[in-house]
Design an enzyme around this catalytic site. Structure first.
Site, short mmCIF file in Angstrom:
data_model
loop_
_atom_site.label_atom_id
_atom_site.label_comp_id
_atom_site.label_asym_id
_atom_site.label_seq_id
_atom_site.Cartn_x
_atom_site.Cartn_y
_atom_site.Cartn_z
N TYR A 157 95.22 -13.90 54.13
CA TYR A 157 96.55 -14.36 53.73
C TYR A 157 97.46 -14.52 54.94
CZ TYR A 157 100.58 -14.84 50.60
OH TYR A 157 101.68 -15.31 49.91
N LYS A 161 99.16 -18.01 56.05
CA LYS A 161 100.59 -18.24 56.12
C LYS A 161 101.06 -18.55 57.54
CE LYS A 161 101.51 -18.18 51.82
NZ LYS A 161 101.97 -19.42 51.18
#
Length: 296
Positions: A157, A161
């Site tokens: 993640y 991002k």
């Protein structure tokens, strides 16, 4: 937001759950025309019913995965054909996985990263030509505090991002020739949505949002304020600047503290076997606007 008397036409990805669904309801309260996009039709229809009840001028449902460029392009083309224009795109589609890099299967890791990076690129490739033809349009991408910092157990993640934020900045540079186009990143901290419980996990537990936990409607209102007053990067969490400063200014101290704090505050401490969650397919039963955490 467009200043004409006609209601703006807004397409929202990830509209079946969490921040995307909350944003649809908030925009509906302003009388917007909405096109709701996600992978699963069942939850989209529920979100559409909520938006209609909240006052949307019109609501259309389109099932598409942002990694399927043909399907997403069909959704955008249908929107422009039906309503004549596309004023705003809020890109909120995302999946998540917990686990050490060495433990999360390659396919799961890559899907999380692909959804953020390649999915955002898909949205840009399809939407920006429409905005250019109109000489106007606003793309808002829901990024994350984790686009600025790093934590253990969320490597896919974090990578997703960071990559997504880099792509957003490139898009901002590449659209400078068209003043009517705005591209913004909104970076929430912990938000009370189902993404944590629906995430893939190889930690033995599901995740939970780290405090302070914000309501998805609060984040949605930040998105609307960004549409009203376009900005490049907008924080949706009061402690985001403090946490980011700690990561950048005292990295040694940050690294010592972040692991234990994350284990205590961002892991649910339940008992679950390894799971792919909703990484590869929609799980309608788990979709909702809010999760199960107390928010502010």
């Amino acid at each position: 937001m467009p200043t004409s008397t006609d209601p703006p036409t807004v397409l929202i990805t990830g509209a079946s759950s969490g921040i995307g669904r909350a944003t649809a309801k908030e925009l509906a309260g302003r009388g917007a025309t909405l096109v709701l996009v996600s992978r699963g039709e069942e939850s989209l229809e529920e979100a559409a019913a909520e938006a209609r009840a909240a006052g949307a001028a019109e609501v259309v449902v389109q099932t598409a995965d942002v990694l399927d460029e043909e399907a997403f392009r069909a959704a955008v083309d249908a929107t422009v054909e039906r309503f004549g224009r596309l004023d705003v795109v809020v890109h909120a589609a995302q999946v998540m996985a917990y686990g050490r890099i060495e433990d999360v299967p390659k396919e799961v890791y890559e899907r999380v990263v692909d959804t953020a990076v390649h999915g955002t690129a898909t949205v840009a490739r399809v939407v920006l030509p429409v905005f250019r033809s109109q000489h106007a349009g606003h793309l808002v991408v829901v990024n994350s505090l984790l686009g600025n910092i790093a934590t253990p157990l969320l490597g896919s993640y974090v990578t997703a991002k960071w990559g997504q934020l880099g792509l957003i900045r490139v898009l901002q540079q590449e659209t400078r020739d068209e003043p009517g186009i705005s591209i913004s990143a909104v970076q929430p901290g912990g938000v009370d949505t189902p993404i944590y419980a629906q995430a893939a996990s190889w930690t033995g537990s599901t995740g939970r949002p780290p405090p302070p936990v914000y309501s998805p409607y609060r984040v949605a209102r930040v998105i609307l304020s960004t549409l009203d007053r376009p900005r490049r990067v907008v924080q949706a969490g009061l402690l985001n600047p403090v946490i980011t400063a700690g990561f950048r200014l005292v990295p040694g101290v940050f690294d010592v503290l972040v692991g234990p704090l994350l284990q205590r505050l961002a892991i649910a401490d339940d008992d679950v076997p390894p799971t792919e969650g909703n990484v590869f397919e929609s799980k309608p039963a788990g979709n909702a606007t809010e999760g199960r955490w107390r928010s502010i």
